[in-house]
Design an enzyme around this catalytic site. Structure first.
Site, short mmCIF file in Angstrom:
data_model
loop_
_atom_site.label_atom_id
_atom_site.label_comp_id
_atom_site.label_asym_id
_atom_site.label_seq_id
_atom_site.Cartn_x
_atom_site.Cartn_y
_atom_site.Cartn_z
N TYR A 105 -44.24 -22.09 84.40
CA TYR A 105 -43.97 -22.35 85.81
C TYR A 105 -43.95 -21.01 86.55
O TYR A 105 -43.36 -20.04 86.07
CB TYR A 105 -42.61 -23.04 85.98
CG TYR A 105 -42.21 -23.23 87.43
CD1 TYR A 105 -42.49 -24.41 88.09
CD2 TYR A 105 -41.56 -22.21 88.13
CE1 TYR A 105 -42.14 -24.58 89.43
CE2 TYR A 105 -41.21 -22.37 89.46
CZ TYR A 105 -41.51 -23.56 90.10
OH TYR A 105 -41.17 -23.71 91.41
N GLU A 192 -46.69 -22.50 94.62
CA GLU A 192 -46.19 -22.91 93.31
C GLU A 192 -47.35 -23.27 92.38
O GLU A 192 -48.25 -24.01 92.77
CB GLU A 192 -45.27 -24.13 93.46
CG GLU A 192 -44.63 -24.58 92.16
CD GLU A 192 -43.82 -25.86 92.33
OE1 GLU A 192 -42.59 -25.77 92.46
OE2 GLU A 192 -44.42 -26.95 92.35
#
Ligand code: GDP
Ligand code: MN
Length: 393
Positions: A105, A192
């Site tokens: 992530y 993101e």
């Protein structure tokens, strides 16, 4: 403004990040054709992904792999038209399926309190970061980047090592710096990549190599900075815009829906906030924030009225106009016109002061409008009217 994965990937690619190829399809036939191209080029499988502006598409069944053209066609048919968190899927992204070794992530957000860019990263990627934050907060690495300098080399290297990406140091550094660069280049609030993945690639001779790739992308752009990037306006997804927001923007009206029963039409953001405060003090709850802006003419007033009335909770409308550049008589004409077209009778209290206020008063009196001379009085009357019409309803 949220943009779709495909558009976010376009921006990441423009900043030099490694993003696998993709195509967007709106029909099953187009999805099939895209899958056929990727499979014919030698990919073992394709991934088909719902393009909707919500997270967790995978869990909702909106991300699936297909190993043949027929399977791709069937899956595209399943995904197109399905509903994910209340949003209808109208397009899919088709891409060669990555052979994932491990998911990470990586994101950058604006940290307003620190006045810096906050980078968050985790070796527990793929799942939603909120879940990692709950289950295993220590697995999230955070650091701040300077808004002028961006992410410095040593910071990016340290991040890569802490993530366990030492074997992919060069690429990881480039990606981390690229995410921050993307933030700055487009005035984003959020960039993101989840998952950022180590993917295995097989060459024609059967040998394999591993490298990093951004398999998903989410970007939110700062609405207040969009004027600096007019080319990004085409990335606005009208399929998923709230129709009220669309109409407000088209009319040049600042409109934010709230939960109360008193619709407010005001000119000027400061006056709009004051009006909302006074409505609350009089015991009511505003149904919206609405600023018709300076110099509004009759048609804009009518558009504002339509916006307010699309909210079925509205039981009374308070119009508070301070005439400066805005002319009171223009506003009055707009109100009269708007009321004549109104399909739902809602009591209205109007206070207009400043430029051409007398003329406005005369027009409104003739049209049997309820007027008020002070803002306190207007707020009180509007709350009374809302309570009365609420009791009647
Ligand atoms: P999200 O659920 O909306 O975040 O959509 P993602 O694009 O992140 O996909 C969800 C999950 O599907 C990922 O975390 C992966 O595990 C899986 N996935 C996505 N793309 C691929 C792919 O190309 N190959 C494989 N094997 N899995 C994928
Ligand atoms: Mn994802």
């Amino acid at each position: 403004m949220k943009i779709q994965e495909a558009d976010a990937k376009t921006l990441l690619l423009a900043q030099g990040l490694p993003v696998p190829a993709w195509e967007v399809a709106r029909t099953v036939a187009d999805a099939r054709a895209a899958a056929e191209r990727f499979l014919a080029a030698g990919d073992d499988a394709v991934v088909i992904k719902a393009q909707v502006l919500v997270g967790g598409r995978g869990k909702a069944g909106g991300v699936k792999l297909a190993r043949s053209v027929e399977e791709a066609e069937r899956i595209a048919g399943d995904i197109l038209g399905m509903s994910i968190k209340g949003i209808e899927v109208r397009k899919v992204l088709v891409a060669p399926a990555a052979d994932i070794v491990k998911e990470y992530y990586l994101s950058a957000v604006l940290d307003r309190a620190e006045r810096r860019i906050l980078i968050m990263a985790s070796a527990e990627g793929g799942v939603e970061i909120e879940q990692v934050a709950v289950d295993n907060p220590d697995a999230i690495i955070t650091l701040h980047a300077d808004p002028e300098l961006g992410l410095l080399d040593w910071q990016a290297r340290s991040l890569a090592f802490r993530l366990g990406l030492g074997a992919h140091l060069k690429q990881a550094v480039g990606i981390a710096k690229g995410v921050v660069r993307t933030m700055l280049a487009y005035d984003a609030d959020l960039v993101e990549i989840n998952p950022l993945a180590i993917v295995r690639e097989r060459a024609a001779d059967g040998s394999t190599t591993e490298r990093l790739a951004a398999l998903d992308a989410k970007i939110t752009l700062d609405d207040s900075a969009l004027f600096r990037h007019p080319e990004l306006e085409t990335m606005r997804d009208l399929d998923e815009e709230d129709p009220t927001d669309l109409e407000a923007r088209a009319a040049g009206i600042s409109f934010i829906k709230l939960d109360g029963t008193i619709g407010c039409m005001v000119n000027g953001a400061g006056l709009a906030m004051t009006t909302m405060d006074l409505v609350k003090r009089a015991g009511g709850e505003p149904a919206n924030f609405l600023d018709i802006g300076g110099g509004a003419r009759a048609d804009k007033v009518a558009a504002a009225m339509r916006l307010i009335l699309t909210d079925r909770n509205v039981r009374a409308i308070l119009v508070n106009i301070f005439g400066g550049i805005t002319r009171g008589d223009e506003v009055a004409k707009g109100l009269i016109e708007a009321r004549s077209m109104q399909e739902r009778a809602v009591p209205m209290v109007v206070r207009i002061v400043g430029t051409n206020a007398e003329e406005a008063q005369r027009l409104l009196r003739e049209a049997n409008f309820k007027t008020a001379s002070s803002l306190d009085e207007a707020a009180r009357l509007a709350v009374e009217a809302a309570n009365a019409s609420g009791a009647a309803a």
